[in-house]
Design a protein around this motif. Structure first.
Motif, short mmCIF file in Angstrom:
data_model
loop_
_atom_site.label_atom_id
_atom_site.label_comp_id
_atom_site.label_asym_id
_atom_site.label_seq_id
_atom_site.Cartn_x
_atom_site.Cartn_y
_atom_site.Cartn_z
N ALA A 1 -34.61 -7.32 14.63
CA ALA A 1 -33.60 -7.55 13.60
C ALA A 1 -33.89 -8.89 12.91
CB ALA A 1 -32.22 -7.55 14.21
N HIS A 2 -33.24 -9.09 11.85
CA HIS A 2 -33.41 -10.33 11.09
C HIS A 2 -32.96 -11.51 11.96
CE1 HIS A 2 -32.87 -13.36 7.99
NE2 HIS A 2 -33.69 -12.63 7.26
N PRO A 3 -33.72 -12.62 11.97
CA PRO A 3 -33.38 -13.76 12.84
C PRO A 3 -31.96 -14.28 12.64
CG PRO A 3 -35.55 -14.06 11.87
CD PRO A 3 -34.96 -12.84 11.24
N ARG A 4 -31.45 -14.28 11.41
CA ARG A 4 -30.08 -14.77 11.20
C ARG A 4 -29.06 -13.83 11.81
NH1 ARG A 4 -30.54 -16.30 4.91
NH2 ARG A 4 -32.17 -17.85 5.13
N LEU A 5 -29.31 -12.53 11.70
CA LEU A 5 -28.39 -11.56 12.33
C LEU A 5 -28.39 -11.72 13.84
CD1 LEU A 5 -29.05 -8.29 10.29
CD2 LEU A 5 -26.98 -9.68 10.29
N VAL A 6 -29.57 -11.90 14.42
CA VAL A 6 -29.67 -12.06 15.87
C VAL A 6 -28.96 -13.33 16.31
CG1 VAL A 6 -31.27 -12.46 17.78
CG2 VAL A 6 -31.75 -10.68 16.09
N ALA A 7 -29.18 -14.43 15.58
CA ALA A 7 -28.55 -15.70 15.94
C ALA A 7 -27.02 -15.59 15.87
CB ALA A 7 -29.04 -16.81 15.02
N ARG A 8 -26.52 -14.86 14.90
CA ARG A 8 -25.07 -14.78 14.72
C ARG A 8 -24.40 -13.73 15.59
NH1 ARG A 8 -21.74 -14.45 9.06
NH2 ARG A 8 -19.71 -14.54 10.03
N PHE A 9 -25.05 -12.55 15.74
CA PHE A 9 -24.39 -11.43 16.41
C PHE A 9 -25.05 -11.00 17.72
CE2 PHE A 9 -23.53 -10.85 11.85
CZ PHE A 9 -22.13 -10.88 11.88
N GLY A 10 -26.21 -11.55 18.04
CA GLY A 10 -26.95 -11.10 19.21
C GLY A 10 -27.95 -10.03 18.83
N ALA A 11 -28.87 -9.76 19.73
CA ALA A 11 -29.97 -8.85 19.41
C ALA A 11 -29.50 -7.43 19.13
CB ALA A 11 -30.99 -8.85 20.55
N VAL A 12 -28.66 -6.88 19.98
CA VAL A 12 -28.26 -5.48 19.83
C VAL A 12 -27.35 -5.30 18.62
CG1 VAL A 12 -27.08 -3.53 20.91
CG2 VAL A 12 -28.58 -5.00 22.28
N ARG A 13 -26.31 -6.10 18.51
CA ARG A 13 -25.41 -5.97 17.35
C ARG A 13 -26.14 -6.30 16.05
NH1 ARG A 13 -20.17 -9.15 18.83
NH2 ARG A 13 -21.53 -10.02 20.38
N GLY A 14 -27.05 -7.27 16.08
CA GLY A 14 -27.84 -7.59 14.89
C GLY A 14 -28.68 -6.40 14.45
N CYS A 15 -29.29 -5.70 15.41
CA CYS A 15 -30.07 -4.50 15.08
C CYS A 15 -29.17 -3.40 14.52
CB CYS A 15 -30.80 -3.98 16.31
SG CYS A 15 -32.23 -4.96 16.80
N LEU A 16 -27.99 -3.22 15.10
CA LEU A 16 -27.07 -2.18 14.61
C LEU A 16 -26.63 -2.47 13.17
CD1 LEU A 16 -24.90 -1.64 17.81
CD2 LEU A 16 -26.57 -0.03 16.82
N ILE A 17 -26.35 -3.73 12.88
CA ILE A 17 -25.96 -4.11 11.52
C ILE A 17 -27.12 -3.88 10.56
CG2 ILE A 17 -25.33 -6.06 10.04
CD1 ILE A 17 -23.74 -7.14 12.53
N LEU A 18 -28.30 -4.31 10.97
CA LEU A 18 -29.49 -4.10 10.13
C LEU A 18 -29.71 -2.61 9.89
CD1 LEU A 18 -31.90 -5.33 8.66
CD2 LEU A 18 -33.16 -5.17 10.81
N GLY A 19 -29.51 -1.78 10.91
CA GLY A 19 -29.67 -0.34 10.76
C GLY A 19 -28.69 0.24 9.75
N ALA A 20 -27.47 -0.27 9.72
CA ALA A 20 -26.50 0.19 8.72
C ALA A 20 -26.95 -0.19 7.32
CB ALA A 20 -25.12 -0.39 9.03
N VAL A 21 -27.52 -1.38 7.18
CA VAL A 21 -28.05 -1.81 5.87
C VAL A 21 -29.22 -0.91 5.48
CG1 VAL A 21 -29.18 -3.69 4.63
CG2 VAL A 21 -27.22 -4.16 6.11
N TRP A 22 -30.07 -0.56 6.44
CA TRP A 22 -31.18 0.36 6.17
C TRP A 22 -30.64 1.70 5.68
CZ3 TRP A 22 -34.53 -0.31 11.18
CH2 TRP A 22 -35.24 -1.50 11.10
N GLY A 23 -29.52 2.14 6.26
CA GLY A 23 -28.91 3.39 5.81
C GLY A 23 -28.57 3.34 4.33
N LEU A 24 -28.01 2.23 3.90
CA LEU A 24 -27.69 2.07 2.47
C LEU A 24 -28.97 2.01 1.64
CD1 LEU A 24 -24.75 -0.46 2.77
CD2 LEU A 24 -24.62 2.00 2.34
N TRP A 25 -30.00 1.37 2.18
CA TRP A 25 -31.28 1.28 1.49
C TRP A 25 -31.86 2.68 1.27
CZ3 TRP A 25 -34.28 -1.99 -1.09
CH2 TRP A 25 -35.64 -1.71 -1.20
N HIS A 26 -31.64 3.60 2.22
CA HIS A 26 -32.17 4.95 2.15
C HIS A 26 -31.19 5.92 1.46
CE1 HIS A 26 -34.83 3.26 5.22
NE2 HIS A 26 -35.69 4.18 4.84
N LEU A 27 -30.26 5.39 0.72
CA LEU A 27 -29.25 6.21 0.04
C LEU A 27 -29.88 7.29 -0.83
CD1 LEU A 27 -26.17 6.46 -0.54
CD2 LEU A 27 -26.52 4.90 -2.43
N ALA A 28 -30.99 6.99 -1.45
CA ALA A 28 -31.64 7.95 -2.36
C ALA A 28 -32.08 9.23 -1.63
CB ALA A 28 -32.83 7.30 -3.04
#
Length: 116
Positions: A1-28
């Motif tokens: 996950a992004h280092p800022r997400l990991v620093a703020r939310f931890g490794a697992v939650r940071g990855c989950l948040i990043l995955g949700a953003v990826w979902g929006l990225w794949h909207l097309a």
């Protein structure tokens, strides 16, 4: 996950948040060739990508933060050709989500232990 997400939310939650953003990225991917929006397809992507993000985060950390291994994992996720399965076959879609979620739970546990 992004280092800022990991620093703020931890490794697992940071990855989950990043995955949700990826979902929006794949909207097309949720727009059909006829130009209609596939709500079921979008829901499936939004449900699966956070789990894939945890798996890729675990791969990245397990491989001593190797970007090459994370990229290979990403490529492998695309090579499974699951996206060609009919969206109307909900049993197959749900089975896929359960498998990915189960793997993500195991990987997330290992990722959380490694972070401590």
């Amino acid at each position: 996950a992004h280092p800022r997400l990991v620093a703020r939310f931890g490794a697992v939650r940071g990855c989950l948040i990043l995955g949700a953003v990826w979902g929006l990225w794949h909207l097309a991917y949720s727009v059909t060739p006829e130009g209609r929006f596939d709500l079921l397809g979008f829901g499936l992507v939004m449900a699966a990508l956070p789990f894939y993000a945890v798996l890729l985060g675990w791969l990245f950390e397990r491989a001593d933060r190797s970007m090459a291994v994370a990229i290979a994992g990403h490529v492998g996720a695309h090579l499974d050709k699951f996206d060609r399965a009919p969206r109307a076959d909900l049993r197959l879609q749900v089975l896929h989500l359960f498998v990915v979620a189960g793997l993500a739970v195991v990987a997330g546990g290992a990722l959380a232990r490694r972070a401590r």
